[in-house]
Design a protein around this motif. Structure first.
Motif, PDB file in Angstrom:
ATOM      1  N   GLU A  89       5.455  -8.092  -0.254  1.00 43.39           N
ATOM      2  CA  GLU A  89       4.904  -9.428  -0.411  1.00 43.39           C
ATOM      3  C   GLU A  89       4.788 -10.059   0.972  1.00 43.39           C
ATOM      4  OE1 GLU A  89       7.676 -11.386  -2.969  1.00 43.39           O
ATOM      5  OE2 GLU A  89       7.582  -9.808  -4.465  1.00 43.39           O
ATOM      6  N   GLU A  90       4.161 -11.228   1.033  1.00 40.76           N
ATOM      7  CA  GLU A  90       4.096 -11.938   2.310  1.00 40.76           C
ATOM      8  C   GLU A  90       5.506 -12.261   2.766  1.00 40.76           C
ATOM      9  OE1 GLU A  90       1.531 -15.136   3.238  1.00 40.76           O
ATOM     10  OE2 GLU A  90      -0.044 -14.376   1.915  1.00 40.76           O
ATOM     11  N   SER A  91       5.700 -12.198   4.093  1.00 35.82           N
ATOM     12  CA  SER A  91       7.025 -12.427   4.637  1.00 35.82           C
ATOM     13  C   SER A  91       6.944 -13.112   5.992  1.00 35.82           C
ATOM     14  CB  SER A  91       7.758 -11.084   4.790  1.00 35.82           C
ATOM     15  OG  SER A  91       8.993 -11.272   5.444  1.00 35.82           O
ATOM     16  N   ILE A  92       7.947 -13.919   6.274  1.00 37.51           N
ATOM     17  CA  ILE A  92       8.070 -14.493   7.603  1.00 37.51           C
ATOM     18  C   ILE A  92       8.304 -13.367   8.616  1.00 37.51           C
ATOM     19  CG2 ILE A  92      10.554 -14.904   7.428  1.00 37.51           C
ATOM     20  CD1 ILE A  92      10.096 -17.532   8.947  1.00 37.51           C
ATOM     21  N   CYS A  93       8.805 -12.260   8.124  1.00 40.24           N
ATOM     22  CA  CYS A  93       9.066 -11.062   8.947  1.00 40.24           C
ATOM     23  C   CYS A  93       7.915 -10.081   8.802  1.00 40.24           C
ATOM     24  CB  CYS A  93      10.356 -10.397   8.510  1.00 40.24           C
ATOM     25  SG  CYS A  93      11.778 -11.462   8.497  1.00 40.24           S
ATOM     26  N   ASP A  94       6.711 -10.515   9.128  1.00 38.34           N
ATOM     27  CA  ASP A  94       5.541  -9.680   8.865  1.00 38.34           C
ATOM     28  C   ASP A  94       5.557  -8.348   9.607  1.00 38.34           C
ATOM     29  OD1 ASP A  94       5.126 -10.921  11.299  1.00 38.34           O
ATOM     30  OD2 ASP A  94       3.021 -11.362  10.931  1.00 38.34           O
ATOM     31  N   ALA A  95       6.305  -8.232  10.681  1.00 34.01           N
ATOM     32  CA  ALA A  95       6.396  -6.957  11.400  1.00 34.01           C
ATOM     33  C   ALA A  95       7.370  -5.998  10.725  1.00 34.01           C
ATOM     34  CB  ALA A  95       6.820  -7.194  12.844  1.00 34.01           C
ATOM     35  N   LEU A  96       8.104  -6.467   9.731  1.00 35.53           N
ATOM     36  CA  LEU A  96       9.121  -5.633   9.086  1.00 35.53           C
ATOM     37  C   LEU A  96       8.737  -5.207   7.679  1.00 35.53           C
ATOM     38  CD1 LEU A  96      12.348  -7.566  10.177  1.00 35.53           C
ATOM     39  CD2 LEU A  96      11.212  -5.657  11.327  1.00 35.53           C
ATOM     40  N   VAL A  97       7.474  -5.324   7.326  1.00 34.70           N
ATOM     41  CA  VAL A  97       7.052  -4.926   5.993  1.00 34.70           C
ATOM     42  C   VAL A  97       6.258  -3.630   6.055  1.00 34.70           C
ATOM     43  CG1 VAL A  97       7.078  -7.275   5.093  1.00 34.70           C
ATOM     44  CG2 VAL A  97       4.974  -6.353   6.039  1.00 34.70           C
ATOM     45  N   GLY A  98       6.261  -2.906   4.953  1.00 34.01           N
ATOM     46  CA  GLY A  98       5.558  -1.628   4.877  1.00 34.01           C
ATOM     47  C   GLY A  98       6.554  -0.515   4.610  1.00 34.01           C
ATOM     48  N   GLY A  99       6.134   0.695   4.832  1.00 29.96           N
ATOM     49  CA  GLY A  99       6.990   1.850   4.579  1.00 29.96           C
ATOM     50  C   GLY A  99       7.909   2.152   5.748  1.00 29.96           C
ATOM     51  N   ILE A 100       8.631   3.250   5.594  1.00 27.90           N
ATOM     52  CA  ILE A 100       9.572   3.679   6.630  1.00 27.90           C
ATOM     53  C   ILE A 100       9.198   5.073   7.107  1.00 27.90           C
ATOM     54  CG2 ILE A 100      11.460   2.244   5.815  1.00 27.90           C
ATOM     55  CD1 ILE A 100      12.574   4.757   4.404  1.00 27.90           C
ATOM     56  N   GLY A 101       9.748   5.447   8.242  1.00 30.76           N
ATOM     57  CA  GLY A 101       9.497   6.773   8.795  1.00 30.76           C
ATOM     58  C   GLY A 101      10.447   7.807   8.225  1.00 30.76           C
ATOM     59  N   LYS A 102       9.968   9.006   8.050  1.00 30.06           N
ATOM     60  CA  LYS A 102      10.778  10.092   7.479  1.00 30.06           C
ATOM     61  C   LYS A 102      11.994  10.407   8.349  1.00 30.06           C
ATOM     62  CE  LYS A 102      11.461  13.691   4.681  1.00 30.06           C
ATOM     63  NZ  LYS A 102      12.816  13.618   4.142  1.00 30.06           N
ATOM     64  N   LEU A 103      11.791  10.497   9.651  1.00 21.99           N
ATOM     65  CA  LEU A 103      12.905  10.786  10.550  1.00 21.99           C
ATOM     66  C   LEU A 103      13.959   9.685  10.470  1.00 21.99           C
ATOM     67  CD1 LEU A 103      14.165  12.589  12.700  1.00 21.99           C
ATOM     68  CD2 LEU A 103      12.785  11.386  14.404  1.00 21.99           C
ATOM     69  N   SER A 104      13.519   8.455  10.446  1.00 24.46           N
ATOM     70  CA  SER A 104      14.455   7.330  10.329  1.00 24.46           C
ATOM     71  C   SER A 104      15.198   7.374   9.000  1.00 24.46           C
ATOM     72  CB  SER A 104      13.704   6.001  10.467  1.00 24.46           C
ATOM     73  OG  SER A 104      13.135   5.908  11.741  1.00 24.46           O
ATOM     74  N   TYR A 105      14.476   7.673   7.942  1.00 22.64           N
ATOM     75  CA  TYR A 105      15.093   7.798   6.616  1.00 22.64           C
ATOM     76  C   TYR A 105      16.185   8.873   6.643  1.00 22.64           C
ATOM     77  CZ  TYR A 105      15.466   9.161   1.663  1.00 22.64           C
ATOM     78  OH  TYR A 105      15.931   9.486   0.416  1.00 22.64           O
ATOM     79  N   ASP A 106      15.876  10.012   7.241  1.00 23.65           N
ATOM     80  CA  ASP A 106      16.848  11.103   7.302  1.00 23.65           C
ATOM     81  C   ASP A 106      18.060  10.749   8.164  1.00 23.65           C
ATOM     82  OD1 ASP A 106      15.238  12.673   5.652  1.00 23.65           O
ATOM     83  OD2 ASP A 106      14.286  13.711   7.336  1.00 23.65           O
ATOM     84  N   LEU A 107      17.833  10.128   9.316  1.00 25.17           N
ATOM     85  CA  LEU A 107      18.938   9.779  10.215  1.00 25.17           C
ATOM     86  C   LEU A 107      19.802   8.648   9.671  1.00 25.17           C
ATOM     87  CD1 LEU A 107      17.229   9.992  13.717  1.00 25.17           C
ATOM     88  CD2 LEU A 107      19.055  11.462  12.836  1.00 25.17           C
ATOM     89  N   ALA A 108      19.189   7.691   9.019  1.00 22.00           N
ATOM     90  CA  ALA A 108      19.943   6.541   8.521  1.00 22.00           C
ATOM     91  C   ALA A 108      21.034   6.967   7.542  1.00 22.00           C
ATOM     92  CB  ALA A 108      19.001   5.526   7.873  1.00 22.00           C
TER      93      ALA A 108
END
Length: 139
Positions: A89-108
């Motif tokens: 949805e719309e967010s004040i954090c517009d740079a933080l919306v969308g999907g995630i990276g596979k490498l980041s998902y795996d490392l997290a």
């Protein structure tokens, strides 16, 4: 000829982040810090900070924060599914919306201790508070 790569999961993006935060300033300034809270967009920043922080101080906790408007990383772990794309949805954090990276998902999985979703109202209040206190905001 240009080459396209996914900025959220390409190793050449994550490695400089890890190197850049390897001498994490917060740990240099205060060795007693036991928790670092990091915003999550595509996941590169939090995984870079988490890897670097835990290499310097293995017991430190790293907490990821995402807006309730687009909790892609949080939902990925709840659903045990990698979400490269995630509706938001719309967010004040517009740079933080969308999907995630596979490498980041795996490392997290190995480096991030917990995730918190915050409301748009809470984010707006925090930004206002920081601005009123004279903190420098990087947006």
């Amino acid at each position: 000829m240009s080459k396209f790569f996914n900025k959220k999961s390409h190793i050449s993006i994550l490695i400089p982040v890890i190197n850049a935060v390897n001498n994490i300033e917060i740990l240099q300034q205060n060795k007693d810090i036991d928790t670092i809270v990091v915003p999550i967009g595509g996941g590169g920043l939090i995984t870079g900070i988490a890897v670097a922080a835990k290499s310097k101080k293995p017991g430190i906790r790293v907490i990821g924060v995402q807006t309730e408007a687009c909790p892609a990383m949080i939902k990925s772990y709840e659903d045990n599914t990698f979400y490269e794309e995630y509706p938001g949805e719309e967010s004040i954090c517009d740079a933080l919306v969308g999907g995630i990276g596979k490498l980041s998902y795996d490392l997290a999985k190995d480096y991030v201790d917990d995730f918190i979703a915050v409301s748009e109202e809470s984010i707006a209040k925090a930004v206002s508070f920081m601005a009123k206190k004279g903190y420098r905001l990087l947006c």
